[in-house]
Write a protein that holds these residues in place. Structure first.
Motif, PDB file in Angstrom:
ATOM      1  N   LYS A  23      29.727  40.078  23.754  1.00 40.39           N
ATOM      2  CA  LYS A  23      29.748  40.997  23.937  1.00 40.39           C
ATOM      3  C   LYS A  23      30.124  41.783  22.709  1.00 40.39           C
ATOM      4  O   LYS A  23      31.340  41.692  22.615  1.00 40.39           O
ATOM      5  CB  LYS A  23      30.072  41.499  25.222  1.00 40.39           C
ATOM      6  N   HIS A  34      37.319  33.642  26.685  1.00 41.73           N
ATOM      7  CA  HIS A  34      37.545  32.985  27.834  1.00 41.73           C
ATOM      8  C   HIS A  34      37.892  31.646  27.656  1.00 41.73           C
ATOM      9  O   HIS A  34      37.420  30.982  26.937  1.00 41.73           O
ATOM     10  CB  HIS A  34      36.351  33.017  28.772  1.00 41.73           C
ATOM     11  N   ASP A  77      43.173  45.987  30.028  1.00 44.59           N
ATOM     12  CA  ASP A  77      42.014  45.591  30.259  1.00 44.59           C
ATOM     13  C   ASP A  77      41.115  46.912  30.496  1.00 44.59           C
ATOM     14  O   ASP A  77      41.794  47.887  30.650  1.00 44.59           O
ATOM     15  CB  ASP A  77      41.621  44.457  31.206  1.00 44.59           C
ATOM     16  N   ARG A 108      38.066  35.523  31.482  1.00 47.11           N
ATOM     17  CA  ARG A 108      37.200  36.184  31.649  1.00 47.11           C
ATOM     18  C   ARG A 108      35.908  35.617  32.551  1.00 47.11           C
ATOM     19  O   ARG A 108      34.629  35.852  32.456  1.00 47.11           O
ATOM     20  CB  ARG A 108      36.221  36.332  30.288  1.00 47.11           C
ATOM     21  N   MET A 111      33.253  37.460  33.903  1.00 50.24           N
ATOM     22  CA  MET A 111      32.120  38.517  33.291  1.00 50.24           C
ATOM     23  C   MET A 111      30.915  37.712  32.492  1.00 50.24           C
ATOM     24  O   MET A 111      30.984  36.484  32.722  1.00 50.24           O
ATOM     25  CB  MET A 111      33.275  38.592  31.925  1.00 50.24           C
ATOM     26  N   LEU A 116      34.483  38.664  23.982  1.00 45.85           N
ATOM     27  CA  LEU A 116      34.316  40.071  23.757  1.00 45.85           C
ATOM     28  C   LEU A 116      34.742  40.230  22.196  1.00 45.85           C
ATOM     29  O   LEU A 116      35.987  39.918  21.800  1.00 45.85           O
ATOM     30  CB  LEU A 116      35.368  40.860  24.568  1.00 45.85           C
TER      31      LEU A 116
END
Length: 145
Positions: A23, A34, A77, A108, A111, A116
């Motif tokens: 993302k 992650h 976060d 993560r 998610m 990210l």
């Protein structure tokens, strides 16, 4: 400047990650990857971090990597929670460009994207068009060393 969509495929070849869905988030200062598990060790007198992750679907396999610890910092976060995270420097391959970026390691698991990509990684090289996604396709399966 290269235009990215709000989500893109990228590679982190120094960590053995040929394809990672990310993302792209210009609202986040730092980039986060992650990891399922991480551990510390010392290599030639310097602090290192080892980690294990499943970058895609569970059947794609587990990747284990290690890198020198660049720093350890507090990160807030999107939910306002603070945590201390390990940072490392690694090579990013995205949209035909290579550059060194800083990433932190975190869980993560909940998610949609294992990575990210924050604004410090985008600086002076990329712009984001939030109305578009996956503009640059998947990286090759075998990144060059």
């Amino acid at each position: 400047m290269i235009v990215l969509g709000w989500r893109e495929w990228l590679a982190l070849p120094d960590l053995g990650l040929a394809r990672v869905r990310a993302k792209v988030d210009s609202g986040a200062r730092t980039s986060a990857l992650h990891v399922d598990e991480q551990w510390r060790f010392v290599e030639r007198g310097a602090p290192w971090v080892g980690f294990r992750l499943t970058p895609g679907r569970a059947h794609a396999g587990v990747v284990e990597a290690a890198a020198p610890v660049l720093d350890e910092r507090e990160v807030v976060d999107s939910g306002g929670r603070r945590s201390r995270r390990v940072f490392l420097r690694t090579r990013l391959c995205l949209a035909g460009r290579e550059r060194e970026i800083e990433i932190n390691l975190t869980d993560r698991r909940g998610m949609l994207f294992p990575m990210l990509l924050g604004r410090s990684a985008l600086d002076s090289a990329f712009m984001v068009d939030p109305a578009r996604s996956f503009l640059h396709g998947r990286p090759p399966a075998n990144p060059r060393p």
